[in-house]
Design an enzyme around this catalytic site. Structure first.
Site, short mmCIF file in Angstrom:
data_model
loop_
_atom_site.label_atom_id
_atom_site.label_comp_id
_atom_site.label_asym_id
_atom_site.label_seq_id
_atom_site.Cartn_x
_atom_site.Cartn_y
_atom_site.Cartn_z
N LYS A 39 0.85 -1.20 0.00
CA LYS A 39 0.00 0.00 0.00
C LYS A 39 0.88 1.25 0.00
CE LYS A 39 -3.83 -2.38 2.21
NZ LYS A 39 -4.70 -2.63 3.36
N GLN A 80 -4.49 -1.07 9.45
CA GLN A 80 -4.47 -2.43 8.90
C GLN A 80 -5.10 -3.40 9.90
OE1 GLN A 80 -3.60 -3.19 5.81
NE2 GLN A 80 -3.85 -5.39 6.04
N ASP A 112 -11.11 3.05 3.60
CA ASP A 112 -11.51 1.64 3.51
C ASP A 112 -13.03 1.51 3.41
OD1 ASP A 112 -9.38 -0.27 3.64
OD2 ASP A 112 -9.00 0.26 5.74
N1 GUN Z 1 -6.82 -6.40 6.32
C1 GUN Z 1 -7.10 -7.20 5.26
N2 GUN Z 1 -7.68 -6.50 4.26
C2 GUN Z 1 -7.77 -5.23 4.69
C3 GUN Z 1 -8.27 -4.03 4.09
O1 GUN Z 1 -8.76 -4.00 2.96
N3 GUN Z 1 -8.16 -2.90 4.86
C4 GUN Z 1 -7.64 -2.91 6.12
N4 GUN Z 1 -7.61 -1.75 6.79
N5 GUN Z 1 -7.18 -4.01 6.70
C5 GUN Z 1 -7.24 -5.16 5.99
#
Ligand code: GUN
Length: 310
Positions: free
Chosen positions: A54, A98, A121
Site C-alpha cells: 500500500k 491495517q 476503507d
Molecule cells: N486487512 C485485510 N484487508 C484489509 C483491508 O482491505 N483494509 C484494512 N484496513 N485491513 C485489511
C-alpha cells in the site's frame, strides 16, 4: 471456447494511471497532494506485506504518505489518540488501520474512531449506511467491491438487468457488492441473490447467474458444472494452499476451479492477478477522491479545466 481473462494486473495499471493524472492536476491547481496514513499495529508478516505494498503504491501515485508502525502492546487509548491526531491533520485525507489489530484492542472501536470522511476503507458504520442509501449519499465505496464493479464495467460486462449471484456474506465483500450491484444507477441495476452456508441449493443458484461473484474463502468451492455457459465469473478467493518449495512463496488458489471453469465461462478473473491487485488501486482512488472533495475540486472539474487549457 476459452473465456476472456479479466486481468486485475492490467486494470490496476489503468486505474493507477488515472490516479497519477488526478494527483498531477491537483498539484498544479492547489499545490497540494493527497495524504494517506497507514497504521500497522504489531508484526504480523501478512499485514506487514500488505502495508508495504500500500505504501509503495501510494508513493508511486505521488501521495504524501505516513507510515505509522506501532508496537503490538500499544494500548487502545494510545491508538485512539493517534487516530484523533490524524483526524485533525489537514495534510491527511485517508486513514487506514491495517486489520486485524491485536486482541486487546476493540476493532469496532478503532473503526468508529476514524473520521468517516477520511475512512478510505469505507468500513465505518457511517460509510456502510451511506452505501445502503446509495446515490449522492455515498462518499467512498469499499475497495474490493469497488474493484469488482470496475472489473465488470471495464470488461464490458452487462450489469443492468443481469442475474448476479454473490457467494459469501462477509461485511468486506459479499454484503457490500450485493448492495452496490442492486442499486439503481450506472454500473448496477442487477437482480442480486446473496447465497451463503445455509443456502439449500447452492449449485442451482450459481447455475442461474449471468455474473457469479465468489467470495467464500473455500478453495475450489465452485465446480465447473455450477457455471452457466458464457457467464462472467469473479473469483475473490485468495486461499493459501501450500508453499512452493523452489520460491518459498505461498501457492494461492481461488474459490473457483479456474482451469476447468475457463472452458465454460465467457469471462473469468484469475487467482492470483485478478481481484487482488484491484483492491489497492481502489484504495488510491478513494484517497485521491477524499483529497479532491476536501479541497473542493472534483476529478471531472480538474479534467475539464485541463481540456479548456488545450
Ligand atoms: N486487512 C485485510 N484487508 C484489509 C483491508 O482491505 N483494509 C484494512 N484496513 N485491513 C485489511
Amino acid at each position: 471456447m476459452t473465456a476472456q481473462i479479466i486481468s486485475g494486473k492490467e486494470l490496476r495499471k489503468e486505474i493507477l494511471d488515472e490516479v497519477k493524472l488526478g494527483v498531477a492536476e491537483m498539484k498544479k491547481k492547489t499545490g497540494r497532494v493527497p495524504g494517506l496514513v497507514t497504521i500497522l499495529v504489531g508484526e504480523s508478516p501478512a499485514s506487514q506485506s500488505y502495508v508495504r505494498l500500500k505504501i509503495k503504491t501510494a508513493l508511486e501515485c505521488g501521495f504524501h504518505e505516513i507510515q505509522d508502525t506501532l508496537p503490538a502492546n500499544i494500548s487502545e487509548a494510545e491508538l485512539l489518540a493517534r487516530i484523533e491526531g490524524y483526524n485533525n491533520d489537514p495534510a491527511i485525507h485517508g486513514i487506514l488501520v491495517q486489520l486485524p489489530v491485536p486482541k486487546h484492542i476493540d476493532e469496532k472501536k478503532i473503526i468508529k474512531a476514524i473520521d468517516p470522511d477520511k475512512d478510505v476503507d469505507a468500513f465505518h458504520p457511517v460509510n456502510v449506511g451511506r452505501l445502503m442509501i446509495g446515490g449522492d449519499a455515498v462518499r467512498f465505496l469499499p475497495c474490493t467491491p469497488a474493484g469488482i464493479q470496475q472489473m465488470l464495467l471495464r470488461s464490458g460486462t452487462e450489469i443492468c438487468g443481469a442475474e448476479v449471484v454473490v457467494v459469501g456474506r462477509s461485511n468486506i465483500v459479499g454484503k457490500p457488492i450485493a448492495v452496490m450491484l442492486a442499486q439503481k444507477g450506472e454500473g448496477a441495476n442487477a437482480t442480486v441473490t446473496l447465497v451463503h452456508t445455509a443456502t439449500r441449493d447452492l449449485p442451482g443458484h450459481c447455475r442461474r447467474a449471468d455474473i457469479l461473484i465468489v467470495a467464500a474463502g473455500v478453495p475450489g468451492l465452485v465446480k465447473p458444472e455450477w457455471i452457466k455457459p458464457g457467464a462472467t465469473v469473479i473469483d475473490v478467493g485468495v486461499n493459501r494452499v501450500g508453499i512452493n518449495s523452489k520460491t518459498g512463496k505461498a501457492i494461492l488458489r481461488g474459490d473457483v476451479d479456474f482451469e476447468k471453469a475457463k472452458e465454460i465461462a465467457g469471462k473469468i478473473t484469475p487467482v492470483p492477478g485478478g481481484v487482488g491487485p484491484m483492491t489497492i488501486a481502489m484504495l488510491m482512488k478513494n484517497t485521491l477522491l477524499s483529497a479532491q472533495l476536501t479541497l473542493g475540486i472534483t476529478g471531472d472539474q480538474v479534467l475539464d479545466d485541463a481540456d479548456e487549457k488545450k
